[in-house]
Design an enzyme around this catalytic site. Structure first.
Site, PDB file in Angstrom:
ATOM      1  N   HIS A 142      -8.637  -1.877   0.398  1.00  0.00           N
ATOM      2  CA  HIS A 142      -9.977  -1.625  -0.124  1.00  0.00           C
ATOM      3  C   HIS A 142     -11.010  -1.698   1.001  1.00  0.00           C
ATOM      4  CE1 HIS A 142     -12.171  -0.806  -3.874  1.00  0.00           C
ATOM      5  NE2 HIS A 142     -13.208  -1.212  -3.173  1.00  0.00           N
ATOM      6  N   HIS A 159      -3.541   5.817  -7.839  1.00  0.00           N
ATOM      7  CA  HIS A 159      -4.141   4.893  -8.802  1.00  0.00           C
ATOM      8  C   HIS A 159      -4.634   5.705 -10.001  1.00  0.00           C
ATOM      9  CE1 HIS A 159      -6.752   1.056  -9.444  1.00  0.00           C
ATOM     10  NE2 HIS A 159      -6.573   1.683 -10.589  1.00  0.00           N
ATOM     11  N   ASN A 219      -3.476   6.373   0.172  1.00  0.00           N
ATOM     12  CA  ASN A 219      -3.888   6.613  -1.206  1.00  0.00           C
ATOM     13  C   ASN A 219      -4.467   8.032  -1.286  1.00  0.00           C
ATOM     14  OD1 ASN A 219      -5.519   6.755  -3.609  1.00  0.00           O
ATOM     15  ND2 ASN A 219      -5.448   4.518  -3.726  1.00  0.00           N
ATOM     16  N   HIS A 251      -9.098  11.577 -11.520  1.00  0.00           N
ATOM     17  CA  HIS A 251      -8.582  12.044 -10.234  1.00  0.00           C
ATOM     18  C   HIS A 251      -7.067  12.219 -10.347  1.00  0.00           C
ATOM     19  CE1 HIS A 251      -8.472   7.686  -9.994  1.00  0.00           C
ATOM     20  NE2 HIS A 251      -9.761   7.604  -9.713  1.00  0.00           N
ATOM     21  N   GLY A 272      -7.280   4.813   1.384  1.00  0.00           N
ATOM     22  CA  GLY A 272      -7.526   6.130   0.832  1.00  0.00           C
ATOM     23  C   GLY A 272      -8.883   6.685   1.189  1.00  0.00           C
ATOM     24  N   HIS A 273      -9.941   6.112   0.615  1.00  0.00           N
ATOM     25  CA  HIS A 273     -11.282   6.676   0.753  1.00  0.00           C
ATOM     26  C   HIS A 273     -11.689   6.836   2.218  1.00  0.00           C
ATOM     27  CE1 HIS A 273     -15.416   7.551  -0.466  1.00  0.00           C
ATOM     28  NE2 HIS A 273     -15.802   6.762   0.524  1.00  0.00           N
ATOM     29  N   ARG A 326     -12.658  21.680  -8.944  1.00  0.00           N
ATOM     30  CA  ARG A 326     -12.702  23.116  -9.181  1.00  0.00           C
ATOM     31  C   ARG A 326     -11.718  23.571 -10.256  1.00  0.00           C
ATOM     32  NH1 ARG A 326     -15.420  26.281  -5.237  1.00  0.00           N
ATOM     33  NH2 ARG A 326     -14.686  28.059  -6.474  1.00  0.00           N
ATOM     34  N   THR A 341     -14.448   2.141  -8.981  1.00  0.00           N
ATOM     35  CA  THR A 341     -13.350   1.750  -8.106  1.00  0.00           C
ATOM     36  C   THR A 341     -13.037   0.282  -8.367  1.00  0.00           C
ATOM     37  OG1 THR A 341     -12.581   1.713  -5.799  1.00  0.00           O
ATOM     38  CG2 THR A 341     -14.878   1.076  -6.203  1.00  0.00           C
ATOM     39  N   ARG A 358      -6.078   6.510 -13.561  1.00  0.00           N
ATOM     40  CA  ARG A 358      -6.897   5.810 -14.543  1.00  0.00           C
ATOM     41  C   ARG A 358      -6.783   6.515 -15.888  1.00  0.00           C
ATOM     42  NH1 ARG A 358      -9.448   4.440  -9.699  1.00  0.00           N
ATOM     43  NH2 ARG A 358     -10.067   2.264  -9.607  1.00  0.00           N
ATOM     44  N   GLU A 384      -0.583   2.079  -8.488  1.00  0.00           N
ATOM     45  CA  GLU A 384      -1.415   0.928  -8.797  1.00  0.00           C
ATOM     46  C   GLU A 384      -2.318   1.224  -9.985  1.00  0.00           C
ATOM     47  OE1 GLU A 384      -3.423   0.230  -5.058  1.00  0.00           O
ATOM     48  OE2 GLU A 384      -5.121   1.482  -5.661  1.00  0.00           O
TER      49      GLU A 384
END
Length: 237
Positions: A190, A43, A7, A50, A213-214, A18, A100, A45, A70
């Site tokens: 997750h 993902h 992700n 992001h 991802g994170h 930036r 999240t 939103r 997603e």
């Protein structure tokens, strides 16, 4: 072997901080594939804080592995997915203000809605997956709405792993058994990380894909993207 889909939301978050194009989301995604990633997940939103909707269009032209989009199937999201036509769409019931994802679908309460949305995507030739908690009732509901796969929401496993990993994974094993009996493919994601991914993959039968991802991007700050991708691949063998 369980596939690793990366992700790249956090790459987009850093870029947006930036206002320019550093880091370059498209280049990072290409590099991740060259390092061994077997899929790219985004993902988007509604506020595009992001991943931007245009990122989805741009990534479609360069992702060579599996592209997974997603998100919550609001009309704008549905239109984007039908336009881009990724290999997989993962439906997540996150609210607009959510930082999240924080819960799986109630597949019983939203049966009619999910059935209609999934039918729309499958008619377009897009594989569908829905985000669910490790609850056999919700997994049976997932079968009834016609999804191809489920994605097990693994935050509770990650949270409890250090306290008692056997207890933490137990509901996920039962959920995976239920999914297998129903003929559903199994994804997961997750808060999975280098610390807990190997035990999860070893104990969950028929795990097709993990989306990370994170943790992966955070770990890469110390270990480097190429190195950390291959560390995940090694643990997933």
């Amino acid at each position: 072997m369980t596939k690793l889909s990366v992700n790249v939301n956090k790459i987009a978050t850093l870029r947006n901080a930036r206002g320019g194009n550093v880091p370059d989301l498209l280049k990072v995604s290409r590099d991740l594939e060259s390092f061994g990633a077997q899929g790219i997940t985004i993902h988007p939103r509604p506020d595009e804080r992001h991943i931007r909707y245009q990122d989805a269009r741009d990534l479609k032209t360069i992702v060579k592995t599996e592209f997974n989009i997603e998100g919550n199937p609001i009309p704008k999201f549905i239109d984007l997915v039908l336009e881009v036509k990724p290999e997989q769409v993962t439906l997540v019931p996150d609210s607009i203000e959510a930082i999240t994802s924080n819960a799986g679908w109630n597949t019983i309460k939203y049966k009619d809605f999910l059935t209609d949305v999934i039918k729309t995507f499958k008619q377009a030739g897009i594989r569908t997956s829905i985000f669910v908690d490790p609850d056999p009732k919700m997994i049976r509901g997932a079968k009834e709405v016609g999804t191809d796969r489920i994605e097990l929401y693994t935050e509770s496993y990650a949270t409890d792993y250090e306290l008692n990993k056997e207890k933490a994974i137990r509901p996920f094993i039962e959920a995976a058994k239920s999914a297998k009996e129903l003929g559903l493919g199994i994804n997961a994601g997750h808060d999975l990380s280098l610390d807990n991914i190997q035990y999860f993959a070893k104990n969950i039968p028929n795990l097709l894909e993990v989306s990370i991802g994170h943790a992966l991007i955070s770990e890469a700050l110390y270990l480097g993207l190429d190195n950390v991708v291959n560390m995940y691949l090694h643990k997933l063998k």
